[in-house]
Design a protein around this motif. Structure first.
Motif, PDB file in Angstrom:
ATOM      1  N   THR A 255       0.846  -1.201   0.000  1.00  0.00           N
ATOM      2  CA  THR A 255       0.000   0.000   0.000  1.00  0.00           C
ATOM      3  C   THR A 255       0.880   1.249   0.000  1.00  0.00           C
ATOM      4  N   ASP A 256       0.248   2.435  -0.129  1.00  0.00           N
ATOM      5  CA  ASP A 256       1.051   3.660  -0.019  1.00  0.00           C
ATOM      6  C   ASP A 256       0.768   4.346   1.319  1.00  0.00           C
ATOM      7  N   ASP A 257       1.551   5.377   1.639  1.00  0.00           N
ATOM      8  CA  ASP A 257       1.474   5.970   2.989  1.00  0.00           C
ATOM      9  C   ASP A 257       0.102   6.585   3.296  1.00  0.00           C
ATOM     10  N   ILE A 258      -0.544   7.218   2.295  1.00  0.00           N
ATOM     11  CA  ILE A 258      -1.839   7.854   2.561  1.00  0.00           C
ATOM     12  C   ILE A 258      -2.911   6.792   2.810  1.00  0.00           C
ATOM     13  N   VAL A 259      -2.977   5.803   1.939  1.00  0.00           N
ATOM     14  CA  VAL A 259      -3.991   4.743   2.088  1.00  0.00           C
ATOM     15  C   VAL A 259      -3.709   3.941   3.357  1.00  0.00           C
TER      16      VAL A 259
ATOM     17  N   SER B 273      -2.578   5.068   6.153  1.00  0.00           N
ATOM     18  CA  SER B 273      -3.100   5.753   7.339  1.00  0.00           C
ATOM     19  C   SER B 273      -4.635   5.761   7.367  1.00  0.00           C
ATOM     20  N   LEU B 274      -5.264   5.650   6.199  1.00  0.00           N
ATOM     21  CA  LEU B 274      -6.732   5.714   6.167  1.00  0.00           C
ATOM     22  C   LEU B 274      -7.405   4.352   6.331  1.00  0.00           C
ATOM     23  N   TYR B 275      -6.877   3.329   5.657  1.00  0.00           N
ATOM     24  CA  TYR B 275      -7.653   2.080   5.536  1.00  0.00           C
ATOM     25  C   TYR B 275      -6.948   0.776   5.921  1.00  0.00           C
TER      26      TYR B 275
ATOM     27  N   ASN C 239       3.287   7.707  -1.497  1.00  0.00           N
ATOM     28  CA  ASN C 239       2.217   7.790  -2.498  1.00  0.00           C
ATOM     29  C   ASN C 239       2.669   8.556  -3.741  1.00  0.00           C
ATOM     30  N   GLY C 240       2.019   8.256  -4.855  1.00  0.00           N
ATOM     31  CA  GLY C 240       2.230   9.027  -6.092  1.00  0.00           C
ATOM     32  C   GLY C 240       2.878   8.226  -7.202  1.00  0.00           C
ATOM     33  N   GLU C 241       2.709   8.759  -8.407  1.00  0.00           N
ATOM     34  CA  GLU C 241       3.193   8.114  -9.638  1.00  0.00           C
ATOM     35  C   GLU C 241       4.711   7.879  -9.609  1.00  0.00           C
ATOM     36  N   ASN C 242       5.451   8.767  -8.900  1.00  0.00           N
ATOM     37  CA  ASN C 242       6.914   8.642  -8.863  1.00  0.00           C
ATOM     38  C   ASN C 242       7.378   7.341  -8.232  1.00  0.00           C
TER      39      ASN C 242
ATOM     40  N   GLY D 140      -4.448   3.247  -8.431  1.00  0.00           N
ATOM     41  CA  GLY D 140      -3.893   2.556  -9.590  1.00  0.00           C
ATOM     42  C   GLY D 140      -2.395   2.331  -9.500  1.00  0.00           C
ATOM     43  N   VAL D 141      -1.684   3.204  -8.816  1.00  0.00           N
ATOM     44  CA  VAL D 141      -0.233   3.031  -8.680  1.00  0.00           C
ATOM     45  C   VAL D 141       0.060   1.768  -7.872  1.00  0.00           C
ATOM     46  N   VAL D 142      -0.611   1.639  -6.732  1.00  0.00           N
ATOM     47  CA  VAL D 142      -0.438   0.448  -5.888  1.00  0.00           C
ATOM     48  C   VAL D 142      -0.876  -0.799  -6.665  1.00  0.00           C
ATOM     49  N   GLY D 143      -2.017  -0.707  -7.342  1.00  0.00           N
ATOM     50  CA  GLY D 143      -2.543  -1.861  -8.080  1.00  0.00           C
ATOM     51  C   GLY D 143      -1.601  -2.316  -9.181  1.00  0.00           C
TER      52      GLY D 143
ATOM     53  N   THR E 189      -8.956   1.907  -4.063  1.00  0.00           N
ATOM     54  CA  THR E 189      -9.517   2.950  -3.189  1.00  0.00           C
ATOM     55  C   THR E 189      -9.678   4.310  -3.856  1.00  0.00           C
ATOM     56  N   THR E 190      -9.343   4.430  -5.168  1.00  0.00           N
ATOM     57  CA  THR E 190      -9.655   5.680  -5.880  1.00  0.00           C
ATOM     58  C   THR E 190     -10.747   5.364  -6.905  1.00  0.00           C
ATOM     59  N   LEU E 191     -11.439   6.412  -7.376  1.00  0.00           N
ATOM     60  CA  LEU E 191     -12.477   6.160  -8.390  1.00  0.00           C
ATOM     61  C   LEU E 191     -11.852   5.540  -9.631  1.00  0.00           C
TER      62      LEU E 191
ATOM     63  N   ASP F 276     -11.547   1.263 -13.291  1.00  0.00           N
ATOM     64  CA  ASP F 276     -10.674   1.035 -14.434  1.00  0.00           C
ATOM     65  C   ASP F 276      -9.505   0.103 -14.111  1.00  0.00           C
ATOM     66  N   SER F 277      -8.496   0.592 -13.374  1.00  0.00           N
ATOM     67  CA  SER F 277      -7.225  -0.151 -13.327  1.00  0.00           C
ATOM     68  C   SER F 277      -7.274  -1.471 -12.573  1.00  0.00           C
ATOM     69  N   SER F 278      -8.216  -1.633 -11.626  1.00  0.00           N
ATOM     70  CA  SER F 278      -8.225  -2.892 -10.847  1.00  0.00           C
ATOM     71  C   SER F 278      -8.865  -4.041 -11.622  1.00  0.00           C
TER      72      SER F 278
ATOM     73  N   LYS G 103       6.060   5.804 -19.562  1.00  0.00           N
ATOM     74  CA  LYS G 103       5.117   5.212 -18.587  1.00  0.00           C
ATOM     75  C   LYS G 103       4.696   3.806 -19.000  1.00  0.00           C
ATOM     76  N   ASN G 104       4.533   2.939 -18.025  1.00  0.00           N
ATOM     77  CA  ASN G 104       3.967   1.589 -18.235  1.00  0.00           C
ATOM     78  C   ASN G 104       4.714   0.769 -19.285  1.00  0.00           C
ATOM     79  N   LEU G 105       6.025   0.961 -19.397  1.00  0.00           N
ATOM     80  CA  LEU G 105       6.750   0.280 -20.478  1.00  0.00           C
ATOM     81  C   LEU G 105       7.157  -1.146 -20.123  1.00  0.00           C
TER      82      LEU G 105
ATOM     83  N   ILE H 248     -15.075   8.670  -0.276  1.00  0.00           N
ATOM     84  CA  ILE H 248     -15.446   9.868   0.494  1.00  0.00           C
ATOM     85  C   ILE H 248     -14.202  10.676   0.884  1.00  0.00           C
ATOM     86  N   THR H 249     -13.070   9.999   1.094  1.00  0.00           N
ATOM     87  CA  THR H 249     -11.866  10.722   1.530  1.00  0.00           C
ATOM     88  C   THR H 249     -11.032  11.253   0.357  1.00  0.00           C
ATOM     89  N   LEU H 250     -11.484  11.011  -0.879  1.00  0.00           N
ATOM     90  CA  LEU H 250     -10.729  11.538  -2.032  1.00  0.00           C
ATOM     91  C   LEU H 250     -10.889  13.052  -2.132  1.00  0.00           C
TER      92      LEU H 250
END
Ligand SMILES: NC(=O)c1ccc[n+]([C@@H]2O[C@H](COP(=O)([O-])OP(=O)(O)OC[C@H]3O[C@@H](n4cnc5c(N)ncnc54)[C@H](O)[C@@H]3O)[C@@H](O)[C@H]2O)c1
Length: 351
Positions: free
Chosen positions: A41-45, A47-49, A71-74, A105-108, A129-131, A136-138, A151-153, A171-173
Motif C-alpha cells: 500500500t502507499d502511505d496515505i492509504v 493511514s486511512l484504511y 504515495n504518487g506516480e513517482n 492505480g499506482v499500488v494496483g 480505493t480511488t475512483l 478502471d485499473s483494478s 510510462k507503463n513500459l 469519500i476521503t478523495l
C-alpha cells in the motif's frame, strides 16, 4: 452485496459494497488457499484504511505483513519494485501465498506486476480505493511499472483472484482526484452507454457522490464486457483508449505536470471536435460532451501546438507499426476504432 464476475482467462469476482473493507477477511477466507498475505500500500492509504483491512484479515486467521511506499506516480518504478521483492523475500513469501494491492492505480499496477513476476508468479487481490482504480485499473489484469523513458513500459497481463471494491473509501478523495476519475467514467458513457452519460449530465462534481455506487457498478460492468471480449488488447479493448491517444500526448507535452484525467478530458473533447469537423458526429454531441466535462471541473481545451501533439502521438513507443489507432464516437454510446497513417491522423486533427 453486489457481485460482478469477469470471465477472462481466469474467472474472478468483483465484490462491491459500502464497508466491504471490513469484510475482506471473510471474503478471502472463502477464496484463497493460503493463510499468509502480504499487503502492499502507499502511505496515505495506509493511514486511512490499512487498519480496517488488517483487523478483518487477522480476525479470520490470516498472517499478514505489510509494505508501505510513498504515495504518487513517482513510486511506480523499478526501484520501489525491487524494494517490494526484497520485502517479500525477507518475509518468506512463497508461491502459494498472496499479495494484496490496497490503494489506487499506482499500488494496483506495481503490486500486480510484482505478483506476475516474483517467484514466476503468485496470486494477488485488488482492493482499489480511488475512483479511477475502482472503475478502471483494478479490473482487466493490466499491470506495469514506469521506466525513465516512458510510462507503463514494463508490464504483464495478470488477472487478480478477486477485486474488493468499497465505494465508501471514495469519500476521503480530494475533489481533484474525484474529477480525475470522473474523466474515465464519462469516457465509459461516451463509448458504450448513453444512459450512463445521461446520469452524469444529471449531476455535477458536487453531487455525484450521491449516486457513486451506481456509477462504480455501471462503469465496472462496461469494463468487464470489453475485457471479456478482448482480454489481451488486440482489438475491441482499444475503445477504452477514447481520449487517450491525444491524452497521453498532452501528458507528455506538459511533462506529466497535468493529471491523467485532465489530459483525457481534453483528449476526448479535441478528438470529438475533429470527428464533428469530419462529419462523423453532430455538433449537439460535441456540445453535450463539453458541458459534461465542465460540470466535473475538468478542462476541455488547451493552449498547445496541435502539430507538436501529433508528433508526440507518432513517437508513442506503444504504437503499432507505422499506424496510429484512435477512437471516435459517432453518437453518445457508439465508438469506432480508426487506424490510419501518421499523415492521415495529422490531417484529421488539423482539419
Ligand atoms: N492497469 C490499468 O489498466 C490502468 C488503467 C488506468 C490507469 N492505470 C494507472 O493507474 C495509476 C493512476 O491511478 P490513481 O489515479 O488511482 O493514482 P494513485 O494510485 O497515485 O492515487 C492517487 C492519490 O490518491 C491517494 N488515495 C488513494 N486512495 C485514496 C482515498 N480513498 N482517499 C484519499 N486518498 C486516496 C493516493 O495515496 C495517491 O496520493 C497510473 O499509474 C496509471 O498508469 C492503470
Amino acid at each position: 452485496m453486489t457481485q460482478i464476475t469477469v470471465n477472462a482467462s481466469q474467472s474472478y469476482n468483483i465484490f462491491i459494497e459500502h464497508d466491504v473493507l471490513a469484510k475482506c477477511g471473510e471474503i478471502l477466507s472463502s477464496i484463497l488457499n493460503t493463510k499468509t498475505l502480504a499487503i502492499i500500500t502507499d502511505d496515505i492509504v495506509n493511514s486511512l484504511y490499512a487498519d480496517t483491512v488488517v483487523t478483518s484479515l487477522t480476525n479470520h486467521g490470516f498472517k499478514v505483513c505489510k509494505f508501505v511506499f510513498p504515495n504518487g506516480e513517482n513510486s511506480k518504478n523499478i526501484s520501489v519494485l525491487n524494494e517490494i521483492y526484497d520485502f517479500l523475500c525477507k518475509n518468506n513469501i512463497t508461491r502459494t501465498d498472496c499479495l494484496i494491492a490496497l490503494g489506487g492505480g499506482v499500488v494496483g499496477d506495481i503490486t500486480g506486476f510484482a505478483a506476475a513476476t516474483f517467484l514466476r508468479g503468485l496470486d494477488y487481490v485488488q482492493i482499489p480505493t480511488t475512483l479511477l482504480s475502482q472503475i478502471d485499473s483494478s479490473v482487466g489484469g493490466k499491470t506495469a511499472v514506469n521506466l525513465s523513458c516512458g510510462k507503463n513500459l514494463v508490464g504483464a497481463f495478470k488477472q487478480p483472484e478477486c477485486v474488493i471494491c468499497d465505494p465508501k473509501t471514495l469519500i476521503t478523495l480530494s475533489k481533484e482526484l474525484l474529477s480525475d476519475g470522473m474523466a474515465e467514467a464519462i469516457k465509459y458513457g461516451m463509448i458504450r452507454n448513453e444512459k450512463l452519460f445521461e446520469l452524469f449530465e444529471g449531476h455535477t462534481i458536487d453531487n455525484i457522490m450521491d449516486c457513486i455506487d451506481k456509477v462504480v457498478y455501471r462503469c465496472i460492468s462496461i469494463k468487464k464486457d470489453v475485457v471479456e471480449a478482448d482480454e489481451f488488447d488486440k482489438g475491441e479493448r482499444m475503445i477504452l483508449n477514447f481520449g487517450h491517444t491525444l491524452g497521453h500526448a498532452i501528458e507528455k507535452f506538459y511533462d506529466y505536470k497535468i493529471s491523467h484525467g485532465n489530459a483525457v478530458a481534453i483528449g476526448m473533447c479535441l478528438i470529438t471536435e475533429c470527428a464533428y469537423k469530419a462529419g462523423i458526429c453532430d455538433v449537439e454531441m460535441l456540445n453535450r460532451l463539453i458541458s459534461c466535462i465542465k460540470a466535473y471541473n475538468l478542462p476541455y481545451k488547451l493552449d498547445a501546438n496541435i502539430n507538436a501533439l501529433v508528433d508526440l502521438c507518432s513517437n508513442d513507443k506503444k504504437r503499432q507499426s507505422d499506424k496510429i489507432s484512435f477512437i471516435v464516437c459517432s453518437k453518445i454510446g457508439h465508438s469506432i476504432i480508426k487506424k490510419t497513417s501518421v499523415d492521415d491522423f495529422r490531417s484529421f486533427i488539423l482539419k
